[in-house]
Design an enzyme around this catalytic site. Sequence first.
Site, PDB file in Angstrom:
ATOM      1  N   GLY A  36      51.498  16.148  -5.883  1.00 27.93           N
ATOM      2  CA  GLY A  36      50.969  14.911  -6.445  1.00 27.93           C
ATOM      3  C   GLY A  36      51.365  13.774  -5.400  1.00 27.93           C
TER       4      GLY A  36
ATOM      5  N   LYS B 188      60.781  12.692 -12.300  1.00 28.67           N
ATOM      6  CA  LYS B 188      61.971  11.957 -12.091  1.00 28.67           C
ATOM      7  C   LYS B 188      61.754  10.511 -12.384  1.00 28.67           C
ATOM      8  CE  LYS B 188      63.804  15.111  -8.410  1.00 28.67           C
ATOM      9  NZ  LYS B 188      64.182  15.501  -7.163  1.00 28.67           N
TER      10      LYS B 188
ATOM     11  N   THR C 171      56.637  17.153 -15.132  1.00 29.57           N
ATOM     12  CA  THR C 171      55.199  16.766 -14.504  1.00 29.57           C
ATOM     13  C   THR C 171      54.660  17.840 -13.470  1.00 29.57           C
ATOM     14  OG1 THR C 171      55.697  14.479 -14.923  1.00 29.57           O
ATOM     15  CG2 THR C 171      53.800  14.998 -13.820  1.00 29.57           C
TER      16      THR C 171
ATOM     17  N   ASN D 242      51.122  18.404 -11.330  1.00 26.76           N
ATOM     18  CA  ASN D 242      49.851  18.239 -10.971  1.00 26.76           C
ATOM     19  C   ASN D 242      48.897  19.120 -10.595  1.00 26.76           C
ATOM     20  OD1 ASN D 242      50.451  15.149 -11.274  1.00 26.76           O
ATOM     21  ND2 ASN D 242      51.602  15.521  -9.381  1.00 26.76           N
TER      22      ASN D 242
ATOM     23  N   GLU E 232      47.261  15.592 -14.564  1.00 28.44           N
ATOM     24  CA  GLU E 232      48.810  15.344 -14.237  1.00 28.44           C
ATOM     25  C   GLU E 232      49.197  15.546 -15.764  1.00 28.44           C
ATOM     26  OE1 GLU E 232      51.326  11.957 -12.595  1.00 28.44           O
ATOM     27  OE2 GLU E 232      49.890  11.264 -13.664  1.00 28.44           O
TER      28      GLU E 232
ATOM     29  N   TYR F  67      56.963  22.890  -8.272  1.00 28.23           N
ATOM     30  CA  TYR F  67      55.826  22.738  -7.246  1.00 28.23           C
ATOM     31  C   TYR F  67      55.556  24.220  -6.747  1.00 28.23           C
ATOM     32  CZ  TYR F  67      56.875  17.927  -7.736  1.00 28.23           C
ATOM     33  OH  TYR F  67      57.112  16.534  -8.032  1.00 28.23           O
TER      34      TYR F  67
ATOM     35  N   ARG G 283      43.624   9.187 -25.831  1.00 29.57           N
ATOM     36  CA  ARG G 283      42.952   8.112 -25.751  1.00 29.57           C
ATOM     37  C   ARG G 283      42.503   7.915 -24.275  1.00 29.57           C
ATOM     38  NH1 ARG G 283      46.616   5.856 -21.818  1.00 29.57           N
ATOM     39  NH2 ARG G 283      48.523   6.225 -21.811  1.00 29.57           N
TER      40      ARG G 283
ATOM     41  N   PHE H  22      48.297  -0.290 -17.107  1.00 34.05           N
ATOM     42  CA  PHE H  22      49.332  -1.058 -17.974  1.00 34.05           C
ATOM     43  C   PHE H  22      49.912  -2.139 -16.943  1.00 34.05           C
ATOM     44  CE2 PHE H  22      48.870   3.203 -19.889  1.00 34.05           C
ATOM     45  CZ  PHE H  22      48.786   2.558 -21.208  1.00 34.05           C
TER      46      PHE H  22
END
Length: 475
Positions: free
Chosen positions: A291, A297, A303, A305, A373, A388, A401, A406
């Site tokens: 990603g 982290k 996470t 990707n 993601e 990974y 949503r 942000f």
Amino acid sequence: MNLNDSNMLDISTTTAVEKHLDHQQKVFDEMSHFFGSEEATPPEVEPVLDYLVKKALVQCMQEKEGERVRVMDVACGTGALFPSYIKAAEELGVELDIRGIDLSPQMTKFAMQNSKELVEKYNGRHSIECYQAGDFVRFVMGMNSCKESVIGFDYGRSNSAEDDVREKFDVCVMNACFGNFLDLDSAVTAASTCLKVGGVFVISHPLGSSFVQKLHVENSATVPHCLPTQNRLVEMFTHQPLVLTAYEEKANVVLADKSSEVRTLYYASAKKMPYRMLRTIIRLRGTVDEGYGRGGKKLGFPTANLPSSLFVDALEDVPTGVYMGYAVIEPSTSTTTGDKTSKKGRGVIHKAVVNVGYSPTFDGSENKEKIVEAHLIVEKGAMEGDFYGETMRLALSGFLRPEMKFPSFPALIQAITNDVQNAKDSLDVHPYVKFAELDPFLHRSEEEWIGGSGGNEVASYEFESSLIFSARLGL
């Protein structure tokens, strides 16, 4: 249907809606003096209006304590409901901010005058504002008609910040007008969009569904639809963030002399939820990419990707936004023995919040391509190391949503935290929990899988109607 056919259909639908809106405006402009007179709301109807409005306010107040209640009155006409709103608010001890909108400029003039008199009568405790005359769907969604999409329906375009009414209201009332909308799905989409999570959407009529059916038969150009049955409402809300909470066609109504009487009427309400079921289940399988350096982290969540390039152009028409579903990191195959080996957390179904998009909050380092993601929802210590280069399976079944920009990184973290909590709660209820229990794609992670929509043994994808999938599972 090819793209050109689809575009022609969209243009045709838009043209039909515009013609219908022109017709509606002309009809109600011509009838404005009647609707502005006492004859339009005879004394025997007033108690029913009081009942409908009070019921709506009581329902939305269950989600609020001591706050002002924001009301969207759709097709407010000459303001026939305004006195009932204020009367109910005084009885319930709550203050209201009412916003009305109507397609007819002439009706809106009457509403503005009526609202001014009411506000003065109650010394400004309540506010009533009538938006400039216009179509409710266009006002909220920025378009005349919301076409079907993977997430249910197109969520449109936001207006300028000062005019944006998305997620601003506690209750949205469509009284004596729902059958007048040409595109009911778009009307419902606009209603749900203007509501806060936990807000209440109300469809009502003081004279009941039989009366609207009579109007429809006599003049289908002005009233193109009858009021929906309870089962039809459940169907209409399937791909909306709405759950039906009340349905009445008769009720015991308190009259002016304090006696009561059973009256025929129509009242249906739904609560806005923080999620909706996708129209199309999305299954993806591919190798986890490193990603853009914004993994677990920094975000505080494990996470993974999957770049959209893994799936050719398959994600091009998938709207950007935050989805929910389930993820499995496949057990690895030993390069020496060929046996399946597994670090902790592999071969296990995990709840997941999944952002599909470009990460617009990160100025200057937005994704160069659409990224899938996935934030895996796992207990501390339940996942060993990062993943990974490992193979992940994702099954997306719900939408939370749209993707947003942000103002700060902490604001993004707070939003993801909220998304995670909403997903944790939502994925435990029907039908999502059954999707996890019964989908072979998730349970047979040790078997080779190539999606039915395209790809190969390295990366593949599959799109399946959620209704067909539910039927296939016997749900």
